[in-house]
Structures are given as structure tokens and as C-alpha cells.
Scaffold this active site. Sequence first.
Site: not given
Ligand code: ADP
Length: 552
Positions: A181, A327, A436, A441
Site C-alpha cells: 500500500t 488489501e 470533525k 462529521w
Molecule cells: P493507497 O491509496 O493507500 O495506495 P489503495 O489504492 O488500496 O491504497 O486505496 C484504497 C483506498 O482508496 C480506499 O480505502 C478508499 O479510501 C479509497 N478509494 C478507492 N476507491 C474509492 C472510491 N470509489 N471512492 C472513494 N474512495 C475510494
Amino acid sequence: MRATMMEEPLLIHRFLERAGRLFPEVEVVSRRPDGSLHRHRYGEFFARAHRLAAGLAAGGLDKGDRVATLLWNHHVHLEAYFGIPIRGGVVHTLNPRLAAEELAYIADHAQDRVLIVDEVLLSVLEGFRERAPFSRILVANRQGQALPAWAECYEEVLARAPQELVYSPAGEEDPVGMCYTSGTTGHPKGVVYSHRSTVLHALASALPDSVGLSHRDTVMPVVPMFHVNAWGLPYAAVMVGAKLVFPGPRLDASSLLELLEGEQVTVAAGVPTVWLRVLEALDAEPGRWRLHPELRLIVGGSAAPEAMIRGFDRHGVTVIHAWGMTEMSPLGTLCRLKREHQQADEDTRYRYRAMQGLPMPVVDMRIVDEKGEVGWDGRSMGELQVRGPCVARAYYKRPDAADAFTADGWFRTGDVAVITPEGYMKIADRTKDLVKSGGEWISSVDLENALMGHPQVAEAAVVAVPHPRWEERPLAVVVPRDPPPGVEELRAHLAARFPKWWLPDAILFVEEIPKSSTGKFLKRALRERFGRASWEELKAQEEEQQRRAEAG
Ligand code: ADP
């Protein structure tokens, strides 16, 4: 009583085998850095994946060894996706946009033994090669640079390899690949996918109510293959035998539109920031590109604004909103409307289409609110937790990160969401991005999407800034179009949609919103830039901006 079915393991071997046998004539098209196209067919892809496997085996690759890739999206990366795991290796995709320190940390943490790197990315490799554990480095897509003394030529390794099938026996729990990640806090964390999770994810994502894939499709993963396996699309596309189009390193709007048109792509996938630029280009020159009438875009990674979904509809292009995480292999939900919502009025349809959608059949979801109560009732907002055969149960060699997993077997996503009574999931925010205010929220995602729905706004991000009385208040950072909108006009635009206490206390214009290595708004950078200022200072900046605009 026992079932009488065969216990054949779920292995990705069968995807490669099926594609090679049934679809040898299907094309794989890759755009080179100079814009020219490389074309070959599944028949060659099949043979080359096996040669790569044989070439790695000849170099002493053992079962479970990690083979890293530092590659853009193209046919060699596809060969790596299959050639490495069919021989027992684990594909570890490295993100070339990360800092050298992070790459060194990740390669060392994974103990990558071999690296396959694009010639055009050798300069990135130089930044961390001496700190990385690679004992073998193969350079792909060479265009004439002399080969460094420590490297081998990928094409020569394939040419020398025996032409035979080289599947290693494997169990379905054996690893296929791993991803880290991007680690907005602390060190990046790794997830290791199994054959089983990869096969189940491909099957589920190809369903008509998920991505919806058939061998008649032409699939273009714009999302990088180092960003959670390009959302699993290469595996799903090979599984069904679809034509693949890889955009290489150039992801500007006109390069993408040329490919979408030239190859008559039917399914493309990527983050909203990429598609927003494409939409701008389409709006600027409507009718210039003759896109496939069934083109659909899978958009996720961050929230797809409703205005973008409407915008693409004007050009006959369907946006399908998706949500997922590293994940989760990574797809979790896709927004396909249920029958009753398909027949609803236009505004309702768009409101639902902008939600993150319904879970895939291999995904369970629940909401846990602040009191720790579990809700599925559609009213409680809280942390989204997920479970399923394509969800990680731990991070690779990170016992310190065990608190991401609950005692009763769920993964804590770190996203705050609502699940509607009909089962659609809607993300309010990442936990750390929520604002917040006075104990309540405010969803930064909702405010951003509404701002990006204003015709004079190109991009918008909302962040929390500490406030002496309310704890935090929202600040909006906006990239305006020409001519820029008035701040009061933007406030009125928001006031029509949200309660008064949600409205940002200041709206500041910037030239660009910083982006992460995977194209998401980098809110941490905005908090660093603006979060230390007092609200008096931020409001003074807004007034100054207003005065300058009025002065012309
Ligand atoms: P990182 O962004 O840390 O590299 P990921 O690619 O696994 O890791 O990102 C996952 C996160 O991206 C999710 O937990 C969420 O917060 C955000 N995310 C993914 N798709 C969407 C979506 N369609 N709308 C809003 N948030 C999203």
C-alpha cells in the site's frame, strides 16, 4: 457425507493455458514510450510467458522467490504477471513514482531476488539499486542503450530459454503476487495474493454486474499494473480471452483518446484524475474521437464525482463507479443499478450511480459505528469492515499492524461509509480525512464532489484545519477554470446542497492539487501547506484573492 467433486486447485495456470489454446489470435497491443505500437497475439504471449518462466528457472529461481517488476503497462508486464507465478515465483510490482528510499525499503522488506525493469526506468533503479537485494536484473524494452555490466537483456533470456511448457505444481494457497500500500502513515505494508484469491477475484470481477467482461471486449487498463495489479484486469481479461491494450507511460488525455479510438476499446479503467482530463478534452472537441459505442470506464481509487458521470454520458461513454483497496485484490464494490433504480428519475439515478455500489459476490461488508455497534440498517455511518476470500488476513511480516484486523475476522478498511437499506455502499471519507466540527462529521468527499460539479471548477479538495472553537473546520482548495468563479458563487452552490455548518470557512484557489503516486489528491500535503495557518490568515488569503479577481 462428502461431496464427490474433484479437488482441482484454483490456479492461474488455467487462465494462461485456456487463453493460449482458445484465443491464440487475440491481440495484445502496447504503446511504446515513443508513441509507436507493439502488437502481438495471445499465441506469442503464451509462448513468451513460458519462456520467461523457463529463463527464470534456468537462473535458479526457487519456489516462493520474489521477482520484482519496475515496468509500465505493456506486454512484458503481462508476461511477468503469468510467467513468474506459473514457475512458482511471486510477482512483486514496484511503483516507479515512489521515492528511492521507499523503493529501497519495499524491495528489501520483500527480499526481491530478481528484478525486471524497463530501459526507460533505469534512472529510477539507479536511485536505489545498491540498497536493494536483487541478484539478477533483466532489462526489457531496450531501445539501444548499452546494457549495464550488472544487467541482462530480457529478450536474450527469453531467446535462450527452452521452448517447452514449464508449469510448476502449485497449491491454490501458494502466492502469485504481492503489492504494498502507498502507506500514507508509517512504512508501506505488503499484501500477498494467492492463486485462489486471484482466480476468485477474476471470476467475480468479470461478472456482468461487476466489470462485465467477455472475449469480445477490448480492455485497456490505464490504472498502472503496479497499482494493485491494475485492479486485477489483466488476470480477468486473459481468463475470458479479451483483447488487451496497454497505454505504456503516456497517460495524457489525447494519447489515451487516440488509443481508445484507434483500438476501439470497450472497457477502460483508471482513477478519476485521469478521466477528468479526458472529459475536458472531449468537451473541448466533441465529436473529434469516434469511440466505441459501448465504451465503459471503470472509475475508482478515489470518488468519481457525479458531475463526471453526467459529463461522460453526454459523450455516450458510461462510467461505472468502483471502490476497492490493495488489501481486497482490490475490487470490493461496483455501482450497477438495481432494476428499481434504473427506472427511477434522472436525478435519483445519478445520485445512486455516484455511490460506490454493491459488493461483489465474494465480499461481505458491515459498518461499525463509534460505539462499536454493528449496523447494516442503512442509517449508521461508521467504519466499513470487509471479509471474504479475496481479502487479506494479515500484512506481510508486519505483526505490528495486526490491529487492522478484528478479533472476529474482519478487515478494517479505514474508510467511513454508509450502506443504504438497498445495500449500496457510499464512502463518506477516509477516517483520517473526515472533518470533525463541533462533534459532528463533515464528509470531505461530498463537498469535493459538489464543488467539482460547478462548471468553473476543475479540481477541488477539502481538508480539515484545526479551529479553536469547533475543533476542526473545512477548508476548500480549488483549481479554477478560466474565468475563475467567485468565492460567494461557490458558497451559494454548496449552500443549495448542504447544511450551513458544512460550508467551508474559506475557499482558496491554487494552480494544482498535489497528487499521490497513484493519482489521488495528496491531502497530507495540503494539510501541511494550509493546516498550520490560523483561520484569520486563511480568511485574509481568501479576501486578498477576491480583491485581485475584482481588480481583474
Ligand atoms: P493507497 O491509496 O493507500 O495506495 P489503495 O489504492 O488500496 O491504497 O486505496 C484504497 C483506498 O482508496 C480506499 O480505502 C478508499 O479510501 C479509497 N478509494 C478507492 N476507491 C474509492 C472510491 N470509489 N471512492 C472513494 N474512495 C475510494
